[in-house]
Motif scaffolding. Sequence first.
Motif, PDB file in Angstrom:
ATOM      1  N   ALA A 203       2.317 -21.408 -14.419  1.00  0.00           N
ATOM      2  CA  ALA A 203       1.346 -20.462 -13.868  1.00  0.00           C
ATOM      3  C   ALA A 203       2.030 -19.132 -13.570  1.00  0.00           C
ATOM      4  O   ALA A 203       3.159 -19.107 -13.058  1.00  0.00           O
ATOM      5  N   PRO A 204       1.374 -18.007 -13.870  1.00  0.00           N
ATOM      6  CA  PRO A 204       1.898 -16.721 -13.390  1.00  0.00           C
ATOM      7  C   PRO A 204       2.060 -16.759 -11.873  1.00  0.00           C
ATOM      8  O   PRO A 204       1.358 -17.500 -11.175  1.00  0.00           O
ATOM      9  N   GLU A 205       2.979 -15.957 -11.371  1.00  0.00           N
ATOM     10  CA  GLU A 205       3.266 -16.025  -9.935  1.00  0.00           C
ATOM     11  C   GLU A 205       2.144 -15.459  -9.077  1.00  0.00           C
ATOM     12  O   GLU A 205       1.968 -15.880  -7.933  1.00  0.00           O
ATOM     13  N   TYR A 206       1.361 -14.529  -9.616  1.00  0.00           N
ATOM     14  CA  TYR A 206       0.295 -13.945  -8.802  1.00  0.00           C
ATOM     15  C   TYR A 206      -0.623 -13.110  -9.688  1.00  0.00           C
ATOM     16  O   TYR A 206      -0.359 -12.893 -10.876  1.00  0.00           O
ATOM     17  N   ARG A 207      -1.678 -12.624  -9.070  1.00  0.00           N
ATOM     18  CA  ARG A 207      -2.589 -11.677  -9.698  1.00  0.00           C
ATOM     19  C   ARG A 207      -2.724 -10.488  -8.755  1.00  0.00           C
ATOM     20  O   ARG A 207      -2.978 -10.662  -7.563  1.00  0.00           O
ATOM     21  N   LEU A 208      -2.552  -9.296  -9.293  1.00  0.00           N
ATOM     22  CA  LEU A 208      -2.524  -8.082  -8.473  1.00  0.00           C
ATOM     23  C   LEU A 208      -3.861  -7.360  -8.524  1.00  0.00           C
ATOM     24  O   LEU A 208      -4.467  -7.220  -9.585  1.00  0.00           O
ATOM     25  N   SER A 209      -4.318  -6.916  -7.370  1.00  0.00           N
ATOM     26  CA  SER A 209      -5.429  -5.973  -7.311  1.00  0.00           C
ATOM     27  C   SER A 209      -5.048  -4.839  -6.364  1.00  0.00           C
ATOM     28  O   SER A 209      -4.278  -5.034  -5.412  1.00  0.00           O
ATOM     29  N   ILE A 210      -5.550  -3.654  -6.658  1.00  0.00           N
ATOM     30  CA  ILE A 210      -5.170  -2.461  -5.906  1.00  0.00           C
ATOM     31  C   ILE A 210      -6.428  -1.728  -5.461  1.00  0.00           C
ATOM     32  O   ILE A 210      -7.352  -1.502  -6.253  1.00  0.00           O
ATOM     33  N   ALA A 211      -6.477  -1.378  -4.199  1.00  0.00           N
ATOM     34  CA  ALA A 211      -7.499  -0.480  -3.667  1.00  0.00           C
ATOM     35  C   ALA A 211      -6.777   0.707  -3.041  1.00  0.00           C
ATOM     36  O   ALA A 211      -5.551   0.678  -2.873  1.00  0.00           O
ATOM     37  N   ASP A 212      -7.496   1.769  -2.735  1.00  0.00           N
ATOM     38  CA  ASP A 212      -6.810   2.893  -2.098  1.00  0.00           C
ATOM     39  C   ASP A 212      -7.699   3.549  -1.059  1.00  0.00           C
ATOM     40  O   ASP A 212      -8.924   3.436  -1.093  1.00  0.00           O
ATOM     41  N   ASP A 213      -7.025   4.192  -0.119  1.00  0.00           N
ATOM     42  CA  ASP A 213      -7.694   4.964   0.924  1.00  0.00           C
ATOM     43  C   ASP A 213      -7.557   6.439   0.580  1.00  0.00           C
ATOM     44  O   ASP A 213      -6.447   6.921   0.275  1.00  0.00           O
ATOM     45  N   ALA A 214      -8.653   7.154   0.620  1.00  0.00           N
ATOM     46  CA  ALA A 214      -8.658   8.583   0.296  1.00  0.00           C
ATOM     47  C   ALA A 214      -8.302   9.410   1.531  1.00  0.00           C
ATOM     48  O   ALA A 214      -8.787   9.134   2.645  1.00  0.00           O
ATOM     49  N   ALA A 233      -3.106  -6.081  -3.020  1.00  0.00           N
ATOM     50  CA  ALA A 233      -3.515  -7.445  -2.662  1.00  0.00           C
ATOM     51  C   ALA A 233      -2.870  -8.421  -3.640  1.00  0.00           C
ATOM     52  O   ALA A 233      -3.020  -8.282  -4.866  1.00  0.00           O
ATOM     53  N   LEU A 234      -2.143  -9.396  -3.096  1.00  0.00           N
ATOM     54  CA  LEU A 234      -1.469 -10.411  -3.911  1.00  0.00           C
ATOM     55  C   LEU A 234      -2.347 -11.659  -3.922  1.00  0.00           C
ATOM     56  O   LEU A 234      -2.401 -12.400  -2.941  1.00  0.00           O
ATOM     57  N   ASN A 235      -3.028 -11.864  -5.039  1.00  0.00           N
ATOM     58  CA  ASN A 235      -3.984 -12.956  -5.144  1.00  0.00           C
ATOM     59  C   ASN A 235      -3.382 -14.113  -5.937  1.00  0.00           C
ATOM     60  O   ASN A 235      -2.515 -13.922  -6.791  1.00  0.00           O
ATOM     61  N   ASP A 236      -3.888 -15.307  -5.685  1.00  0.00           N
ATOM     62  CA  ASP A 236      -3.543 -16.500  -6.454  1.00  0.00           C
ATOM     63  C   ASP A 236      -2.033 -16.720  -6.535  1.00  0.00           C
ATOM     64  O   ASP A 236      -1.489 -17.017  -7.607  1.00  0.00           O
ATOM     65  N   LEU A 237      -1.354 -16.558  -5.426  1.00  0.00           N
ATOM     66  CA  LEU A 237       0.089 -16.818  -5.403  1.00  0.00           C
ATOM     67  C   LEU A 237       0.353 -18.282  -5.764  1.00  0.00           C
ATOM     68  O   LEU A 237      -0.161 -19.200  -5.125  1.00  0.00           O
ATOM     69  N   ALA A 238       1.156 -18.480  -6.814  1.00  0.00           N
ATOM     70  CA  ALA A 238       1.296 -19.814  -7.407  1.00  0.00           C
ATOM     71  C   ALA A 238       2.024 -20.799  -6.507  1.00  0.00           C
ATOM     72  O   ALA A 238       1.836 -22.016  -6.643  1.00  0.00           O
ATOM     73  N   HIS A 239       2.840 -20.322  -5.598  1.00  0.00           N
ATOM     74  CA  HIS A 239       3.657 -21.224  -4.778  1.00  0.00           C
ATOM     75  C   HIS A 239       3.445 -20.968  -3.288  1.00  0.00           C
ATOM     76  O   HIS A 239       4.350 -21.184  -2.477  1.00  0.00           O
ATOM     77  N   GLY A 240       2.261 -20.521  -2.936  1.00  0.00           N
ATOM     78  CA  GLY A 240       1.972 -20.270  -1.539  1.00  0.00           C
ATOM     79  C   GLY A 240       2.398 -18.881  -1.102  1.00  0.00           C
ATOM     80  O   GLY A 240       2.902 -18.080  -1.903  1.00  0.00           O
ATOM     81  N   PRO A 241       2.236 -18.551   0.163  1.00  0.00           N
ATOM     82  CA  PRO A 241       2.536 -17.204   0.653  1.00  0.00           C
ATOM     83  C   PRO A 241       4.013 -16.852   0.491  1.00  0.00           C
ATOM     84  O   PRO A 241       4.887 -17.725   0.446  1.00  0.00           O
ATOM     85  N   LEU A 242       4.264 -15.565   0.427  1.00  0.00           N
ATOM     86  CA  LEU A 242       5.643 -15.092   0.463  1.00  0.00           C
ATOM     87  C   LEU A 242       6.265 -15.437   1.806  1.00  0.00           C
ATOM     88  O   LEU A 242       5.575 -15.606   2.815  1.00  0.00           O
TER      89      LEU A 242
END
Length: 519
Positions: A203-214, A233-242
């Motif tokens: 499994a990939p280690e995670y899936r990244l999503s990015i939002a921003d504040d203006a 945002a670090l989503n779907d971390l394959a081995h639990g939280p950092l």
Amino acid sequence: MLKIMWRYKRPPTARRLWGLAGLSLIGLAASAPGLTGADDDPHLAPVPPGAAQAVRAARALRPVRDFSAPEPFEAQPAGAATVQRGDRQAFAQPAANLDFETELDFRTGKALFEKLWVSAPSSTLASDGLGPLYNARACESCHIRDGRGHPPAPGEMPAGLVLHLSQPGPAAGPMAAIPGSHPAAPDPVYGRQLQTRALRGLAPEYRLSIADDAIEIPLSGGESVTLHAPRYALNDLAHGPLDPATRISARTAPQMIGLGLIEAIPAAAILAGADPEDADGDGISGRANITWSMDHQRPMLGRFGHKAAQPTLRDQSARAFADDLGLSTPLVPDGWGDCTAAQAACRAAPHGDGDARVFEVDDTGLDLVTHYVRDLSVPARRAPDDPQVLQGKQVFYDTGCAACHRPKFVTRVLPGQPAQSFQLIWPYSDMLLHDMGPGLADGRPEGRATGREWRTAPLWGIGLTETVSGRASYLHDGRARSLLEAILWHGGEAQPHSDRVIVLPPADRAALIRFLESL
């Protein structure tokens, strides 16, 4: 809203730029193992400049006094290596002064840089060993046309942006004796960085999503600009939280031009600009990063990477092969790349080492890729004699930008590297670390760099970023979508200078951007 902190500073005092006697890494860490001589450039084979060459260098490095015309040779930022290209392939060109044999090595290295690696075992033994975890299948995938990476668009898989990981570690080994060094360790499960791709069965280690504040910034003359502060945002971390102690830093792939010329700058010339205690009172306190060279097995001056954490191009290339593609080299020999002991399935997966190559990228392959990145040139300036460009150049100096974005250096005399030897170059960087304030801070120390410090980014070629990469994206994480945004993110030591840009007359501000676009 960013608070404007208007402070007048006197211009930085002149510092010696050539032939600095007695200044070496020994002065920074006399007790560190490996620092037993005065040679600060073990990656080079220089000879001392002759008397006439020293005079020419000193003359060429004199500060600019007249902004009514370009300086001599200013249109050729890479000296004799400069190329005359301004299109999408402007960053992918060999130095104009390469000899025939060296250009053949360049072309072979380019093929390796662009090669798509495959998983092992494979019938294509020279191309297998990818992963098992990785961020890209080729170096070119992140450094498209040798330009800058950028954050992914919504729903896009990141390639030119990665998340580096580290946490405080024990002070051990030879680097423990380097004053100001921050011992670090990888995340105990996820390693040195997060990988977004994996071979089949993992499994990939995670899936990244990015939002921003203006953040809206009012400017003089009724203008304004919007800054974008990213949130990851670090989503779907394959081995639990950092691990709670792990710190994260987003990094985009930097442009590749002129790296061999940066490698050829005398260490003493870079160190001459360091003023860690701000002894001259100009508000600028650049510091050198001292880092461990895997290739030379000793501490060296850091030159490459967003925090100057790599001392040579060979070190940099080996680290990228391991962390980004999961490929072993003589300097980073683990076939599983960045997989940790906690990732047992990853370490047990097939690897491509152990055949006639020994490593997935052998010495020859590593050398060829290093030759390639060393010999990538810099495109010529665009319209350096344009009146608005010259006006913008004066604004650049008057606002204090040149205090960190140091315009020019003269490289070492290198008989074995004629393409980089004794060239007047214009990178617009002092190669030093500077406190850039809380807005750009990642909170992640690296070597001697604190969580607020970054290496001054070279500006040469910056005006062609969008042409080459297809998107305007600046700063270490690509958050700035214009050059003006990049300027206004500057805080810390650079706060007075960005504040001055805010209150400039609109015509001067436009001229400053026009000057940067000409680089």
